[in-house]
Design a protein around this motif. Sequence first.
Motif, PDB file in Angstrom:
ATOM      1  N   GLY A  75       0.814  -1.207   0.000  1.00  0.00           N
ATOM      2  CA  GLY A  75       0.000   0.000   0.000  1.00  0.00           C
ATOM      3  C   GLY A  75       0.848   1.258   0.000  1.00  0.00           C
ATOM      4  N   ILE A  76       0.280   2.309   0.572  1.00  0.00           N
ATOM      5  CA  ILE A  76       0.958   3.608   0.637  1.00  0.00           C
ATOM      6  C   ILE A  76       1.207   3.944   2.104  1.00  0.00           C
ATOM      7  CG2 ILE A  76       0.718   6.083   0.230  1.00  0.00           C
ATOM      8  CD1 ILE A  76      -0.857   5.456  -2.275  1.00  0.00           C
ATOM      9  N   GLU A  77       2.442   4.343   2.400  1.00  0.00           N
ATOM     10  CA  GLU A  77       2.801   4.747   3.752  1.00  0.00           C
ATOM     11  C   GLU A  77       3.171   6.223   3.745  1.00  0.00           C
ATOM     12  OE1 GLU A  77       5.627   3.333   7.429  1.00  0.00           O
ATOM     13  OE2 GLU A  77       6.331   2.969   5.401  1.00  0.00           O
ATOM     14  N   ILE A  78       2.597   6.953   4.687  1.00  0.00           N
ATOM     15  CA  ILE A  78       2.909   8.365   4.872  1.00  0.00           C
ATOM     16  C   ILE A  78       3.732   8.469   6.146  1.00  0.00           C
ATOM     17  CG2 ILE A  78       2.007  10.671   5.269  1.00  0.00           C
ATOM     18  CD1 ILE A  78      -0.563   9.751   3.820  1.00  0.00           C
ATOM     19  N   ARG A  79       4.979   8.918   6.011  1.00  0.00           N
ATOM     20  CA  ARG A  79       5.847   9.107   7.172  1.00  0.00           C
ATOM     21  C   ARG A  79       5.943  10.594   7.449  1.00  0.00           C
ATOM     22  NH1 ARG A  79      10.952   5.467   5.406  1.00  0.00           N
ATOM     23  NH2 ARG A  79       9.774   3.574   4.927  1.00  0.00           N
ATOM     24  N   GLY A  80       5.386  10.993   8.574  1.00  0.00           N
ATOM     25  CA  GLY A  80       5.448  12.389   8.986  1.00  0.00           C
ATOM     26  C   GLY A  80       6.644  12.632   9.877  1.00  0.00           C
ATOM     27  N   TYR A  81       6.676  13.792  10.510  1.00  0.00           N
ATOM     28  CA  TYR A  81       7.783  14.132  11.395  1.00  0.00           C
ATOM     29  C   TYR A  81       7.792  13.247  12.638  1.00  0.00           C
ATOM     30  CZ  TYR A  81       8.103  18.283   8.526  1.00  0.00           C
ATOM     31  OH  TYR A  81       8.227  19.142   7.473  1.00  0.00           O
ATOM     32  N   ILE A  82       6.610  12.806  13.070  1.00  0.00           N
ATOM     33  CA  ILE A  82       6.524  12.010  14.286  1.00  0.00           C
ATOM     34  C   ILE A  82       5.898  10.646  14.044  1.00  0.00           C
ATOM     35  CG2 ILE A  82       5.508  11.918  16.594  1.00  0.00           C
ATOM     36  CD1 ILE A  82       5.740  14.983  16.637  1.00  0.00           C
ATOM     37  N   ARG A  83       4.822  10.577  13.288  1.00  0.00           N
ATOM     38  CA  ARG A  83       4.117   9.301  13.150  1.00  0.00           C
ATOM     39  C   ARG A  83       4.077   8.806  11.705  1.00  0.00           C
ATOM     40  NH1 ARG A  83      -2.202   9.784  12.880  1.00  0.00           N
ATOM     41  NH2 ARG A  83      -2.296  11.504  11.433  1.00  0.00           N
ATOM     42  N   ARG A  86      -0.199   3.966   7.429  1.00  0.00           N
ATOM     43  CA  ARG A  86      -0.167   3.062   6.274  1.00  0.00           C
ATOM     44  C   ARG A  86      -1.593   2.813   5.812  1.00  0.00           C
ATOM     45  NH1 ARG A  86       2.391  -0.110   3.030  1.00  0.00           N
ATOM     46  NH2 ARG A  86       4.488   0.079   3.800  1.00  0.00           N
ATOM     47  N   PHE A  87      -1.766   2.863   4.492  1.00  0.00           N
ATOM     48  CA  PHE A  87      -3.037   2.565   3.851  1.00  0.00           C
ATOM     49  C   PHE A  87      -2.830   1.392   2.915  1.00  0.00           C
ATOM     50  CE2 PHE A  87      -3.002   7.045   4.868  1.00  0.00           C
ATOM     51  CZ  PHE A  87      -4.232   7.231   5.468  1.00  0.00           C
ATOM     52  N   ALA A  88      -3.530   0.296   3.180  1.00  0.00           N
ATOM     53  CA  ALA A  88      -3.475  -0.845   2.267  1.00  0.00           C
ATOM     54  C   ALA A  88      -4.192  -0.452   0.984  1.00  0.00           C
ATOM     55  CB  ALA A  88      -4.150  -2.062   2.900  1.00  0.00           C
ATOM     56  N   TRP A  89      -3.812  -1.059  -0.135  1.00  0.00           N
ATOM     57  CA  TRP A  89      -4.433  -0.718  -1.408  1.00  0.00           C
ATOM     58  C   TRP A  89      -5.940  -0.934  -1.353  1.00  0.00           C
ATOM     59  CZ3 TRP A  89      -1.724   2.324  -4.198  1.00  0.00           C
ATOM     60  CH2 TRP A  89      -0.340   2.200  -4.284  1.00  0.00           C
ATOM     61  N   ALA A  90      -6.389  -1.964  -0.631  1.00  0.00           N
ATOM     62  CA  ALA A  90      -7.824  -2.254  -0.547  1.00  0.00           C
ATOM     63  C   ALA A  90      -8.587  -1.175   0.236  1.00  0.00           C
ATOM     64  CB  ALA A  90      -8.046  -3.620   0.095  1.00  0.00           C
ATOM     65  N   GLU A  91      -7.910  -0.454   1.137  1.00  0.00           N
ATOM     66  CA  GLU A  91      -8.554   0.600   1.938  1.00  0.00           C
ATOM     67  C   GLU A  91      -8.737   1.895   1.152  1.00  0.00           C
ATOM     68  OE1 GLU A  91      -6.051   1.266   5.282  1.00  0.00           O
ATOM     69  OE2 GLU A  91      -6.470  -0.669   6.188  1.00  0.00           O
ATOM     70  N   ILE A  92      -7.986   2.067   0.097  1.00  0.00           N
ATOM     71  CA  ILE A  92      -8.014   3.320  -0.661  1.00  0.00           C
ATOM     72  C   ILE A  92      -9.191   3.314  -1.623  1.00  0.00           C
ATOM     73  CG2 ILE A  92      -6.738   4.770  -2.297  1.00  0.00           C
ATOM     74  CD1 ILE A  92      -4.149   3.623  -1.024  1.00  0.00           C
TER      75      ILE A  92
END
Length: 156
Positions: A75-83, A86-92
């Motif tokens: 899926g897609i992972e968003i890495r911010g400054y602190i946290r 993750r979004f699985a492809w099926a969740e999008i």
Amino acid sequence: MGHESLPRAYRLKAGRMWYLVVLASGPFLGALLALATGRTRLIWLELLLWALFLGCVGWLGYALRRGGTFADAQGIEIRGYIRRTRFAWAEIQDIRARPNPAAARNRMAPAHFVDIHGHNGQRNQLPWVDSAHVDVAREVAALRAIWERNRTTPAT
């Protein structure tokens, strides 16, 4: 199409990273300069401010290097400054670009951002996937093709 390969990583450009670090350094350096030029010198306060300054700049440099948007087989992972999120492809539910209204007032602002929409309807902006860093139309097309291919089939 060859531009739909995984993994994909979107990060802040190196030139912009130093700009942010220098911008964040301003308040600390101003306070240190005021202390150094004043009549009374408080060495302990200067040392404390230097430690805070170096710690904050070091953490900001680390966070800017590690942060970003990453797409892989899961899926897609968003890495911010602190946290991290993750979004699985099926969740999008959707991947699309949207215009940035602030771009009309600021010539350095990206003209478009890219968002993913989750199963609950929540919109999440993908950091560094914008017109200042990538060709938005090409990347949205590539991410949508990967999403179409992976949203119903589990990753192995």
